[in-house]
Design a protein around this motif. Structure first.
Motif, mmCIF file in Angstrom:
data_model
loop_
_atom_site.group_PDB
_atom_site.id
_atom_site.type_symbol
_atom_site.label_atom_id
_atom_site.label_comp_id
_atom_site.label_asym_id
_atom_site.label_seq_id
_atom_site.Cartn_x
_atom_site.Cartn_y
_atom_site.Cartn_z
ATOM 1 N N PRO A 276 0.816 -1.220 0.000
ATOM 2 C CA PRO A 276 0.000 0.000 0.000
ATOM 3 C C PRO A 276 0.847 1.266 0.000
ATOM 4 N N VAL A 277 0.313 2.308 -0.634
ATOM 5 C CA VAL A 277 0.975 3.615 -0.680
ATOM 6 C C VAL A 277 0.003 4.657 -0.142
ATOM 7 N N ARG A 278 0.536 5.832 0.204
ATOM 8 C CA ARG A 278 -0.311 6.878 0.780
ATOM 9 C C ARG A 278 0.119 8.249 0.281
ATOM 10 N N ARG A 279 -0.845 9.151 0.246
ATOM 11 C CA ARG A 279 -0.595 10.541 -0.116
ATOM 12 C C ARG A 279 -1.377 11.423 0.863
ATOM 13 N N THR A 280 -0.953 12.683 0.974
ATOM 14 C CA THR A 280 -1.565 13.595 1.947
ATOM 15 C C THR A 280 -2.418 14.653 1.260
ATOM 16 N N VAL A 281 -3.588 14.907 1.830
ATOM 17 C CA VAL A 281 -4.491 15.968 1.396
ATOM 18 C C VAL A 281 -4.817 16.822 2.607
ATOM 19 N N THR A 282 -4.836 18.144 2.415
ATOM 20 C CA THR A 282 -5.105 19.044 3.534
ATOM 21 C C THR A 282 -6.497 19.647 3.427
ATOM 22 N N LEU A 283 -7.265 19.485 4.493
ATOM 23 C CA LEU A 283 -8.592 20.094 4.599
ATOM 24 C C LEU A 283 -8.478 21.321 5.501
ATOM 25 N N GLU A 299 -13.735 4.865 -3.151
ATOM 26 C CA GLU A 299 -14.027 3.866 -4.170
ATOM 27 C C GLU A 299 -12.742 3.389 -4.833
ATOM 28 N N LYS A 300 -12.843 2.252 -5.533
ATOM 29 C CA LYS A 300 -11.794 1.685 -6.386
ATOM 30 C C LYS A 300 -10.454 1.499 -5.676
ATOM 31 N N GLY A 301 -10.506 1.086 -4.415
ATOM 32 C CA GLY A 301 -9.278 0.797 -3.700
ATOM 33 C C GLY A 301 -8.608 1.995 -3.069
ATOM 34 N N PHE A 302 -9.109 3.181 -3.333
ATOM 35 C CA PHE A 302 -8.608 4.397 -2.691
ATOM 36 C C PHE A 302 -9.396 4.611 -1.402
ATOM 37 N N THR A 303 -8.715 4.812 -0.291
ATOM 38 C CA THR A 303 -9.385 4.952 1.001
ATOM 39 C C THR A 303 -8.938 6.233 1.685
ATOM 40 N N TRP A 304 -9.897 7.102 1.981
ATOM 41 C CA TRP A 304 -9.614 8.357 2.665
ATOM 42 C C TRP A 304 -9.708 8.111 4.166
ATOM 43 N N GLN A 305 -8.634 8.430 4.897
ATOM 44 C CA GLN A 305 -8.591 8.158 6.327
ATOM 45 C C GLN A 305 -9.351 9.188 7.165
ATOM 46 N N THR A 320 -4.675 15.052 6.035
ATOM 47 C CA THR A 320 -5.288 13.732 6.068
ATOM 48 C C THR A 320 -4.658 12.856 4.996
ATOM 49 N N GLU A 321 -4.714 11.553 5.192
ATOM 50 C CA GLU A 321 -4.078 10.626 4.265
ATOM 51 C C GLU A 321 -5.102 9.884 3.416
ATOM 52 N N PRO A 348 -21.506 21.982 0.582
ATOM 53 C CA PRO A 348 -21.337 20.863 1.517
ATOM 54 C C PRO A 348 -20.577 19.677 0.925
ATOM 55 N N MET A 349 -20.591 19.549 -0.411
ATOM 56 C CA MET A 349 -19.923 18.405 -1.034
ATOM 57 C C MET A 349 -18.643 18.850 -1.729
ATOM 58 N N ARG A 350 -17.557 18.107 -1.496
ATOM 59 C CA ARG A 350 -16.294 18.288 -2.213
ATOM 60 C C ARG A 350 -15.888 16.931 -2.776
ATOM 61 N N LYS A 351 -15.409 16.922 -4.029
ATOM 62 C CA LYS A 351 -14.945 15.683 -4.643
ATOM 63 C C LYS A 351 -13.454 15.782 -4.934
ATOM 64 N N LEU A 352 -12.765 14.698 -4.660
ATOM 65 C CA LEU A 352 -11.338 14.607 -4.909
ATOM 66 C C LEU A 352 -11.098 13.506 -5.937
ATOM 67 N N ARG A 353 -10.526 13.880 -7.074
ATOM 68 C CA ARG A 353 -10.204 12.902 -8.121
ATOM 69 C C ARG A 353 -8.848 12.283 -7.811
ATOM 70 N N VAL A 354 -8.775 10.954 -7.843
ATOM 71 C CA VAL A 354 -7.527 10.257 -7.531
ATOM 72 C C VAL A 354 -7.146 9.357 -8.703
ATOM 73 N N THR A 355 -5.838 9.322 -9.002
ATOM 74 C CA THR A 355 -5.356 8.519 -10.132
ATOM 75 C C THR A 355 -4.111 7.744 -9.739
ATOM 76 N N ALA A 356 -3.891 6.627 -10.398
ATOM 77 C CA ALA A 356 -2.683 5.827 -10.201
ATOM 78 C C ALA A 356 -2.437 5.001 -11.457
ATOM 79 N N ILE A 357 -1.169 4.691 -11.718
ATOM 80 C CA ILE A 357 -0.790 3.823 -12.835
ATOM 81 C C ILE A 357 -0.162 2.576 -12.238
ATOM 82 N N ILE A 358 -0.793 1.430 -12.452
ATOM 83 C CA ILE A 358 -0.355 0.186 -11.839
ATOM 84 C C ILE A 358 0.552 -0.564 -12.810
ATOM 85 N N GLU A 359 1.766 -0.859 -12.356
ATOM 86 C CA GLU A 359 2.725 -1.632 -13.143
ATOM 87 C C GLU A 359 3.196 -2.831 -12.338
ATOM 88 N N GLU A 360 3.833 -3.773 -13.045
ATOM 89 C CA GLU A 360 4.344 -4.983 -12.408
ATOM 90 C C GLU A 360 5.521 -4.648 -11.502
#
Length: 360
Positions: A276-283, A299-305, A320-321, A348-360
């Protein structure tokens, strides 16, 4: 300023004024009113005539319109001083009922704006066929105007209502039944049980969140359609977003204001077996009242802590991670959206788009 510096400034000013005077395209009429036109009659056209009132040749580089329904026609041949040039404009009223006003901006080869033209009028709509008014074929002779009933915000304690149009295109009466497949428990539905031949009707959907039992985030209901005992391949999907009542803050304040430090979070290239990997977002709370987190959806394996119930005082920020486990994702580009619901009374609603490129 010395005389030596002042003289070049005068020369440059005079040159600019002279150049501007040399690039003039004057129109006797810059606006045309088509009046009332009928959509069924198709496109209409008009020609504007301009004269080169400068003292050197002028070339029209481009005519930019404010809408794809408006198409200009012009020549790029030089217009000599004293000569006239035509700019044609064609307006297509298809699927544009009501009043219209479109602007055309004329540019010269010097990339200067040398004219602004405008057309306007009113389009009388043509009569639509049943297939146009109800484009979704549900089968069995039933057609719908849409299969999706999308509410925006559904505020606690306030009922919201929307409709889906339905028509029986056959020559016989048809029975209609809606079968819940996914339920939020908050949707009320009113639908006709029988449709006479050719009858048009509405299915009425309403959401209501009791203030004593608040619900935040995605509301989703899916209903199957049964027509004369046969289930349609087309379901009806209804959804909305549950939020707090959006009230104006008392005392002239702003209330809480949620702000994320980014709209897109990139994990870049991630090795599938690397763990697993993690990135930081500031609210941040940019308001003058405490900000409360109501709901976080991943969704899709991305989990906001970030967790519901988190409270952020005015003027403070919280790092936040977001976690991502590549072992649970397919190879290639992965794109998801994380949703945050707060008690911000404006957004009241904010959306965060998340992307990743999965390689072997």
């Amino acid at each position: 300023m010395t005389l030596k510096r002042f003289i070049p400034l005068i020369i440059l000013t005079l040159y600019a004024v002279t150049a501007a005077a040399q690039s003039q395209l004057t129109f006797s009429c810059q606006e045309w009113d088509f009046g009332t036109i009928r959509e069924a009659d198709g496109p209409v056209s008009h020609t504007f005539t301009g004269e080169n009132t400068g003292d050197r040749p002028l070339v029209i580089l481009d005519v930019v319109t404010s809408c794809g329904c408006t198409v200009p026609d012009f020549s790029k041949r030089p217009i000599l001083p004293g000569q006239k040039a035509d700019i044609g404009v064609r307006f297509d009223p298809a699927n544009r009922p009501g009043s219209f006003s479109k602007e055309l901006t004329v540019y010269s080869t010097e990339r200067k704006k040398i004219g602004v033209l405008r057309i306007r009028g009113t389009v009388l709509p043509r009569e639509r066929s049943v297939e146009e008014r109800y484009p979704l074929d549900a089968g069995g002779g039933i057609r719908l105007n849409t299969g999706l009933c999308a509410f925006a915000y559904v505020q606690q304690g306030r009922r919201v209502e929307s409709t889906v149009g339905i028509v029986n295109t056959t020559q016989k009466s048809l029975s209609l039944e809606l079968i819940p497949e996914e339920q939020s428990g908050l949707l009320t539905t009113e639908a006709p049980q029988q449709l006479a031949p050719g009858q048009e009707a509405e299915i009425v959907f309403s959401y209501y969140i009791p203030p004593t039992e608040p619900r935040y985030g995605t509301l989703r209901d899916v209903l199957g359609i049964r027509i004369d005992g046969s289930t349609s391949r087309i379901p009806l999907v209804v959804h909305g977003i549950g939020v707090d009542p959006m009230r104006t803050p008392a005392g002239g304040g702003t209330g809480p204001r949620a702000q994320l430090d980014r709209n897109t979070l990139k994990f870049d290239v991630v090795r599938r077996g690397g763990g697993p990997v993690r990135r930081t977002v500031t609210l941040s709370n940019e308001g003058d009242a405490p900000l409360r987190v109501r709901c976080v959806e991943s969704e899709k394996g991305f989990t906001w802590q970030l967790r519901p119930g988190t409270t952020l005082p005015p003027g403070e920020s919280l790092a936040t991670e977001v976690h991502f486990d590549p072992a649970r994702a397919d190879y290639g580009v992965q794109v998801g959206h994380l949703m945050l619901i707060t008690d911000d009374p404006v957004r009241p609603m904010r959306k965060l788009r998340v992307t990743a490129i999965i390689e072997e």
